[in-house]
Every structure is written in C-alpha cells, then in structure tokens.
Write a protein that holds these residues in place. Sequence first.
Motif, mmCIF file in Angstrom:
data_model
loop_
_atom_site.group_PDB
_atom_site.id
_atom_site.type_symbol
_atom_site.label_atom_id
_atom_site.label_comp_id
_atom_site.label_asym_id
_atom_site.label_seq_id
_atom_site.Cartn_x
_atom_site.Cartn_y
_atom_site.Cartn_z
ATOM 1 N N ILE A 291 89.237 -60.873 56.473
ATOM 2 C CA ILE A 291 90.360 -61.415 56.917
ATOM 3 C C ILE A 291 90.581 -61.442 58.509
ATOM 4 O O ILE A 291 90.048 -60.794 59.189
ATOM 5 C CB ILE A 291 91.570 -60.148 56.499
ATOM 6 N N LEU B 36 93.883 -61.074 61.424
ATOM 7 C CA LEU B 36 94.935 -60.761 61.901
ATOM 8 C C LEU B 36 95.275 -61.305 63.235
ATOM 9 O O LEU B 36 94.318 -60.918 64.066
ATOM 10 C CB LEU B 36 95.437 -59.159 61.671
ATOM 11 N N GLU C 138 101.337 -57.173 62.378
ATOM 12 C CA GLU C 138 101.097 -57.847 60.983
ATOM 13 C C GLU C 138 100.550 -56.848 60.091
ATOM 14 O O GLU C 138 99.761 -56.001 60.388
ATOM 15 C CB GLU C 138 99.916 -59.136 61.275
ATOM 16 N N LYS D 244 98.744 -57.479 56.216
ATOM 17 C CA LYS D 244 98.146 -58.332 54.901
ATOM 18 C C LYS D 244 97.455 -57.666 54.181
ATOM 19 O O LYS D 244 96.930 -56.580 53.983
ATOM 20 C CB LYS D 244 97.207 -59.361 55.641
ATOM 21 N N LYS D 245 97.735 -57.832 52.607
ATOM 22 C CA LYS D 245 97.201 -57.260 51.502
ATOM 23 C C LYS D 245 96.243 -58.067 50.900
ATOM 24 O O LYS D 245 96.626 -59.262 50.642
ATOM 25 C CB LYS D 245 98.370 -56.707 50.809
ATOM 26 N N GLN D 246 95.236 -57.528 50.400
ATOM 27 C CA GLN D 246 94.154 -58.280 49.456
ATOM 28 C C GLN D 246 93.864 -57.078 48.178
ATOM 29 O O GLN D 246 93.189 -56.488 48.477
ATOM 30 C CB GLN D 246 92.909 -58.488 50.286
ATOM 31 N N THR E 267 94.688 -53.085 52.363
ATOM 32 C CA THR E 267 95.843 -53.472 53.319
ATOM 33 C C THR E 267 95.120 -53.351 54.616
ATOM 34 O O THR E 267 94.670 -52.324 54.971
ATOM 35 C CB THR E 267 97.007 -52.285 53.008
ATOM 36 N N GLN F 63 96.291 -53.816 58.742
ATOM 37 C CA GLN F 63 97.302 -53.560 59.752
ATOM 38 C C GLN F 63 96.740 -53.922 61.235
ATOM 39 O O GLN F 63 95.928 -53.709 61.431
ATOM 40 C CB GLN F 63 98.155 -52.474 59.792
#
Lengths: 114, 108
Positions: free
Chosen positions: B47, B49, B54, B56-58, B62, B64
């Motif tokens: 990922i 960011l 921000e 985001k989760k997958q 998680t 940050q």
Amino acid sequence: GAGVSQSPSNKVTEKGKDVELRCDPISGHTALYWYRQSLGQGLEFLIYFQGNSAPDKSGLPSDRFSAERTGGSVSTLTIQRTQQEDSAVYLCASNRDRGNYEQYFGPGTRLTVT
Amino acid sequence: GQQVMQIPQYQHVQEGEDFTTYCNSSTTLSNIQWYKQRPGGHPVFLIQLVKSGEVKKQKRLTFQFGEAKKNSSLHITATQTTDVGTYFCAWNTGKLIFGQGTTLQVKP
C-alpha cells in the motif's frame, strides 16, 4: 503477465573476479532500479534508470560498481574485482515511470564472494 | 544516515495475537509505502499512504500515516501463520528509502 526476472539466481565467485548480474523488467516499464539487500545494511538503493539513461547513481558504493541498460529494457549490473563485502542479494525493480508509485521486484541474485 | 527508522526489528507472536510495526522519520515524508517480504522471497508492494492522518485497511491489516507525516504504522489483527515475513516501510522519493524492516514470526 511475466514479472521482473533476474539471472543468475545464485552466483558464487572468488574474491577479485568480475561478475555480471542481469535484470529483465516488466515489458513497457521505463523505470528500472537496482537495490542491494544485506544483513547488516538492510535494503539499499544503488541506481535508477529512466529508459537507457541513469539520472541517479548515488547509491553505487564504489567505482567497482557499474550498470547499463540497453534498448530501454534489459539492465546489467557489473561488479569488478569483487570483495567479500559485496556478498548480498541484488534486487531489481521496475515500474511504468518514476512517478508511478508501486515498484515491482524481481526474485534477486544472491551473490557470494569467497 | 538512515532517514526512515523502523521498530521493532523482530517480533514473535502467538497465532491470533495482534502485531504492530512502526516507522518514523525526522523528515516530513511526502508518502509512505509498505512492502512485505516472505522468507526467501522478494519485497511485494502492499500500500501507499500520502495524506496526513490517512488510515487504510486491507482485511486484517490497518495502515496509518501520522498527522505530521513523520510516522506510520502497520497493524495486523489476529495474526495467522501466513503473515510470517519481513515488513518494510519505505519513502518513495523516486527511489525507495527503506526502513530496516520488522521480521514477524507467528507461533501456531
């Protein structure tokens, strides 16, 4: 489609010999990067190619290291007069262009200098 | 000198426990990426960011990015044996500047 490929997967060489490591990036990827991964140093950037030119060579550790890229595709990393401290895994990565954020890594070449 | 610091270096957890790895920098980062490297494998992108604060989760992961854009974390909930590997954060400046990585081992 095919990913980044590297050859050889393993290379054992004697101290003082020259070695060539090859990287074949994903088709259409104009940006190509070489990194080195060793236990003591983690993952280090070596050199970046955009097309056939290398605008950033700042990570090459000495003048024994050189790299070239031809036809905007295959790249070769050459290490002359290898030293034991050159032992590491050499990783190649590519992406569509430098601004494209995800880099795709090849399986690496494990170099052992005896 | 090292521009992106990552801790811890190693983490052993029991399967089902949570895991967190942290990256920080004295420099304001334009972005932070996370990669996973399985044992014997190569780094694989997870990922990126870019925005302050921000998250985001997958699935169970998680990610940050701090408000000041100087730190980031990856949290895995209820670890599984498939989570084993080394997790790297990296700052993409055109080239990747990697943290030292956190190696996660999971005991079944």
